[in-house]
Design a protein around this motif. Structure first.
Motif, PDB file in Angstrom:
ATOM      1  N   GLY A  40     -12.406   0.567   2.337  1.00  0.00           N
ATOM      2  CA  GLY A  40     -11.873  -0.482   1.473  1.00  0.00           C
ATOM      3  C   GLY A  40     -10.423  -0.283   1.080  1.00  0.00           C
ATOM      4  O   GLY A  40      -9.923  -0.932   0.156  1.00  0.00           O
ATOM      5  N   ARG A  41      -9.708   0.608   1.777  1.00  0.00           N
ATOM      6  CA  ARG A  41      -8.318   0.887   1.418  1.00  0.00           C
ATOM      7  C   ARG A  41      -7.319   0.040   2.194  1.00  0.00           C
ATOM      8  O   ARG A  41      -6.199  -0.160   1.734  1.00  0.00           O
ATOM      9  N   LEU A  42      -7.708  -0.446   3.369  1.00  0.00           N
ATOM     10  CA  LEU A  42      -6.790  -1.225   4.198  1.00  0.00           C
ATOM     11  C   LEU A  42      -7.394  -2.567   4.569  1.00  0.00           C
ATOM     12  O   LEU A  42      -8.606  -2.728   4.655  1.00  0.00           O
ATOM     13  N   ASP A  43      -6.509  -3.527   4.819  1.00  0.00           N
ATOM     14  CA  ASP A  43      -6.897  -4.803   5.397  1.00  0.00           C
ATOM     15  C   ASP A  43      -5.869  -5.113   6.482  1.00  0.00           C
ATOM     16  O   ASP A  43      -4.827  -4.448   6.579  1.00  0.00           O
ATOM     17  N   VAL A  44      -6.152  -6.099   7.303  1.00  0.00           N
ATOM     18  CA  VAL A  44      -5.237  -6.494   8.369  1.00  0.00           C
ATOM     19  C   VAL A  44      -4.968  -7.982   8.222  1.00  0.00           C
ATOM     20  O   VAL A  44      -5.893  -8.795   8.163  1.00  0.00           O
ATOM     21  N   ASP A  45      -3.689  -8.336   8.145  1.00  0.00           N
ATOM     22  CA  ASP A  45      -3.283  -9.732   7.991  1.00  0.00           C
ATOM     23  C   ASP A  45      -2.261 -10.054   9.070  1.00  0.00           C
ATOM     24  O   ASP A  45      -1.151  -9.531   9.060  1.00  0.00           O
ATOM     25  N   HIS A  46      -2.655 -10.905  10.027  1.00  0.00           N
ATOM     26  CA  HIS A  46      -1.776 -11.266  11.149  1.00  0.00           C
ATOM     27  C   HIS A  46      -1.243 -10.016  11.848  1.00  0.00           C
ATOM     28  O   HIS A  46      -0.039  -9.873  12.064  1.00  0.00           O
ATOM     29  N   HIS A  47      -2.131  -9.116  12.165  1.00  0.00           N
ATOM     30  CA  HIS A  47      -1.835  -7.871  12.883  1.00  0.00           C
ATOM     31  C   HIS A  47      -1.040  -6.865  12.058  1.00  0.00           C
ATOM     32  O   HIS A  47      -0.680  -5.799  12.550  1.00  0.00           O
ATOM     33  N   LYS A  48      -0.740  -7.184  10.801  1.00  0.00           N
ATOM     34  CA  LYS A  48      -0.031  -6.255   9.922  1.00  0.00           C
ATOM     35  C   LYS A  48      -1.048  -5.501   9.062  1.00  0.00           C
ATOM     36  O   LYS A  48      -1.977  -6.098   8.509  1.00  0.00           O
ATOM     37  N   VAL A  49      -0.853  -4.198   8.945  1.00  0.00           N
ATOM     38  CA  VAL A  49      -1.741  -3.372   8.118  1.00  0.00           C
ATOM     39  C   VAL A  49      -1.282  -3.460   6.670  1.00  0.00           C
ATOM     40  O   VAL A  49      -0.122  -3.191   6.357  1.00  0.00           O
ATOM     41  N   VAL A  50      -2.193  -3.842   5.790  1.00  0.00           N
ATOM     42  CA  VAL A  50      -1.882  -4.025   4.370  1.00  0.00           C
ATOM     43  C   VAL A  50      -2.741  -3.064   3.548  1.00  0.00           C
ATOM     44  O   VAL A  50      -3.954  -2.969   3.769  1.00  0.00           O
ATOM     45  N   VAL A  51      -2.115  -2.349   2.628  1.00  0.00           N
ATOM     46  CA  VAL A  51      -2.861  -1.454   1.739  1.00  0.00           C
ATOM     47  C   VAL A  51      -3.490  -2.295   0.636  1.00  0.00           C
ATOM     48  O   VAL A  51      -2.797  -2.908  -0.176  1.00  0.00           O
ATOM     49  N   ALA A  52      -4.816  -2.307   0.600  1.00  0.00           N
ATOM     50  CA  ALA A  52      -5.550  -3.099  -0.389  1.00  0.00           C
ATOM     51  C   ALA A  52      -5.883  -2.291  -1.633  1.00  0.00           C
ATOM     52  O   ALA A  52      -6.090  -2.853  -2.708  1.00  0.00           O
ATOM     53  N   ASP A  53      -5.932  -0.962  -1.497  1.00  0.00           N
ATOM     54  CA  ASP A  53      -6.309  -0.090  -2.612  1.00  0.00           C
ATOM     55  C   ASP A  53      -5.686   1.274  -2.358  1.00  0.00           C
ATOM     56  O   ASP A  53      -5.939   1.896  -1.323  1.00  0.00           O
ATOM     57  N   ARG A  54      -4.872   1.743  -3.287  1.00  0.00           N
ATOM     58  CA  ARG A  54      -4.179   3.024  -3.116  1.00  0.00           C
ATOM     59  C   ARG A  54      -4.975   4.219  -3.639  1.00  0.00           C
ATOM     60  O   ARG A  54      -4.516   5.354  -3.574  1.00  0.00           O
ATOM     61  N   THR A  55      -6.165   3.970  -4.143  1.00  0.00           N
ATOM     62  CA  THR A  55      -6.989   5.058  -4.674  1.00  0.00           C
ATOM     63  C   THR A  55      -7.344   6.055  -3.574  1.00  0.00           C
ATOM     64  O   THR A  55      -7.829   5.649  -2.519  1.00  0.00           O
ATOM     65  N   PRO A  56      -7.108   7.351  -3.782  1.00  0.00           N
ATOM     66  CA  PRO A  56      -7.435   8.339  -2.744  1.00  0.00           C
ATOM     67  C   PRO A  56      -8.908   8.284  -2.347  1.00  0.00           C
ATOM     68  O   PRO A  56      -9.778   8.001  -3.166  1.00  0.00           O
ATOM     69  N   VAL A  57      -9.155   8.598  -1.078  1.00  0.00           N
ATOM     70  CA  VAL A  57     -10.515   8.584  -0.543  1.00  0.00           C
ATOM     71  C   VAL A  57     -11.235   9.890  -0.857  1.00  0.00           C
ATOM     72  O   VAL A  57     -12.455   9.911  -1.033  1.00  0.00           O
ATOM     73  N   GLY A  58     -10.472  10.979  -0.910  1.00  0.00           N
ATOM     74  CA  GLY A  58     -11.077  12.286  -1.128  1.00  0.00           C
ATOM     75  C   GLY A  58     -11.011  13.171   0.099  1.00  0.00           C
ATOM     76  O   GLY A  58     -11.491  14.303   0.085  1.00  0.00           O
ATOM     77  N   SER A  59     -10.399  12.658   1.168  1.00  0.00           N
ATOM     78  CA  SER A  59     -10.182  13.431   2.392  1.00  0.00           C
ATOM     79  C   SER A  59      -8.687  13.678   2.512  1.00  0.00           C
ATOM     80  O   SER A  59      -7.886  12.728   2.441  1.00  0.00           O
ATOM     81  N   ALA A  60      -8.289  14.932   2.691  1.00  0.00           N
ATOM     82  CA  ALA A  60      -6.860  15.265   2.734  1.00  0.00           C
ATOM     83  C   ALA A  60      -6.132  14.483   3.815  1.00  0.00           C
ATOM     84  O   ALA A  60      -5.046  13.937   3.585  1.00  0.00           O
ATOM     85  N   VAL A  61      -6.716  14.401   4.997  1.00  0.00           N
ATOM     86  CA  VAL A  61      -6.070  13.711   6.111  1.00  0.00           C
ATOM     87  C   VAL A  61      -5.954  12.221   5.830  1.00  0.00           C
ATOM     88  O   VAL A  61      -4.885  11.617   5.975  1.00  0.00           O
ATOM     89  N   LEU A  62      -7.062  11.597   5.430  1.00  0.00           N
ATOM     90  CA  LEU A  62      -7.044  10.159   5.169  1.00  0.00           C
ATOM     91  C   LEU A  62      -6.120   9.824   4.007  1.00  0.00           C
ATOM     92  O   LEU A  62      -5.392   8.823   4.056  1.00  0.00           O
ATOM     93  N   ASP A  63      -6.118  10.651   2.982  1.00  0.00           N
ATOM     94  CA  ASP A  63      -5.267  10.381   1.825  1.00  0.00           C
ATOM     95  C   ASP A  63      -3.786  10.541   2.175  1.00  0.00           C
ATOM     96  O   ASP A  63      -2.932   9.819   1.645  1.00  0.00           O
ATOM     97  N   ASP A  64      -3.467  11.491   3.047  1.00  0.00           N
ATOM     98  CA  ASP A  64      -2.081  11.647   3.508  1.00  0.00           C
ATOM     99  C   ASP A  64      -1.617  10.383   4.236  1.00  0.00           C
ATOM    100  O   ASP A  64      -0.505   9.883   4.001  1.00  0.00           O
ATOM    101  N   VAL A  65      -2.456   9.881   5.129  1.00  0.00           N
ATOM    102  CA  VAL A  65      -2.105   8.669   5.881  1.00  0.00           C
ATOM    103  C   VAL A  65      -2.006   7.482   4.937  1.00  0.00           C
ATOM    104  O   VAL A  65      -1.082   6.651   5.050  1.00  0.00           O
ATOM    105  N   LEU A  66      -2.931   7.357   4.004  1.00  0.00           N
ATOM    106  CA  LEU A  66      -2.901   6.261   3.041  1.00  0.00           C
ATOM    107  C   LEU A  66      -1.601   6.274   2.242  1.00  0.00           C
ATOM    108  O   LEU A  66      -0.988   5.220   2.008  1.00  0.00           O
ATOM    109  N   ALA A  67      -1.148   7.459   1.841  1.00  0.00           N
ATOM    110  CA  ALA A  67       0.092   7.575   1.076  1.00  0.00           C
ATOM    111  C   ALA A  67       1.292   7.138   1.912  1.00  0.00           C
ATOM    112  O   ALA A  67       2.200   6.466   1.406  1.00  0.00           O
TER     113      ALA A  67
END
Length: 218
Positions: A40-67
């Motif tokens: 639930g952290r990302l969405d895609v709008d017209h092929h563009k990646v949009v951050v929908a929620d900046r709350t960390p997931v709890g995984s170091a790798v995923l949270d680094d990419v999210l940031a």
């Protein structure tokens, strides 16, 4: 395991090597983005990646990419993110697989000059269970779930048919995963992410394949 770890594990052959390293890199990168979309952290709008929620997931790798995604001033395409993330996605997934004890790293030297690395599987039960679940959804028509379909989509779109479904015609796998990605069983945001990963991975891998072919004939 996260989807990128699953992609990497399935891409290792019986000798502990990656027969399709470029495709594996791209698929692992797409899997990271898809994992964030499933959370639930990302969405895609017209092929563009949009951050929908900046709350960390709890995984170091995923949270680094999210940031990194959240810090970008303007949304970028999924394709551009795949190209950027592929540089480190496989290595980071391998590190976690080694820490978990699923694979080990063997460093070999040829003629004392060339270094090669192999990643033999230590716990084959993990891979066996993963392959059975994947085959159940894609080949046997079992009830789909978001994570298994996501794994099937990135593997198929990256052209890793033989790694994921040895002996099964690529056309059959492609047709089945395309249908799963477009069916209405998943939430709209998840379907958009699945479709984007399918489209963008095909574009990235296809462009690289054509470029290599042109370079080989020049």
């Amino acid at each position: 395991m996260t989807l990128d770890e699953q992609v990497v594990l399935l891409s290792i052959d019986a000798r502990g090597r990656f027969p399709e390293p470029w495709r594996t890199d791209c698929a692992a990168a797409g899997a990271v983005l898809l994992e964030l979309a499933l959370a639930g952290r990302l969405d895609v709008d017209h092929h563009k990646v949009v951050v929908a929620d900046r709350t960390p997931v709890g995984s170091a790798v995923l949270d680094d990419v999210l940031a990194v995604l959240a810090a970008r001033e303007k949304p970028a395409t999924a394709q551009s993110w795949v190209r950027e993330l592929r540089k480190s996605a496989r290595g980071r997934a391998l590190d976690r697989l080694r820490e978990r004890g699923t694979v080990r790293e063997e460093v070999c030297r040829t003629l004392g000059l060339f270094t090669t690395r192999r990643y033999p599987t230590l716990d084959s039960s993990v891979e066996v269970a993963l392959r059975d679940r994947l085959a159940g959804v894609v080949l046997r028509g079992e009830t789909p779930d978001e994570r298994t379909v996501g794994l099937a989509v990135v593997l198929s779109a990256a052209g890793l048919y033989e790694c994921a479904f040895p002996g099964v015609p690529a056309r059959d796998v492609e047709r089945r995963t395309a249908k799963l990605a477009h069916d209405n069983w998943a939430a709209p945001a998840v379907r958009r992410a699945l479709e984007a990963m399918q489209y963008e991975l095909v574009a990235v891998v296809g462009a690289a394949t054509v470029g290599a072919a042109v370079a080989g004939t020049s």
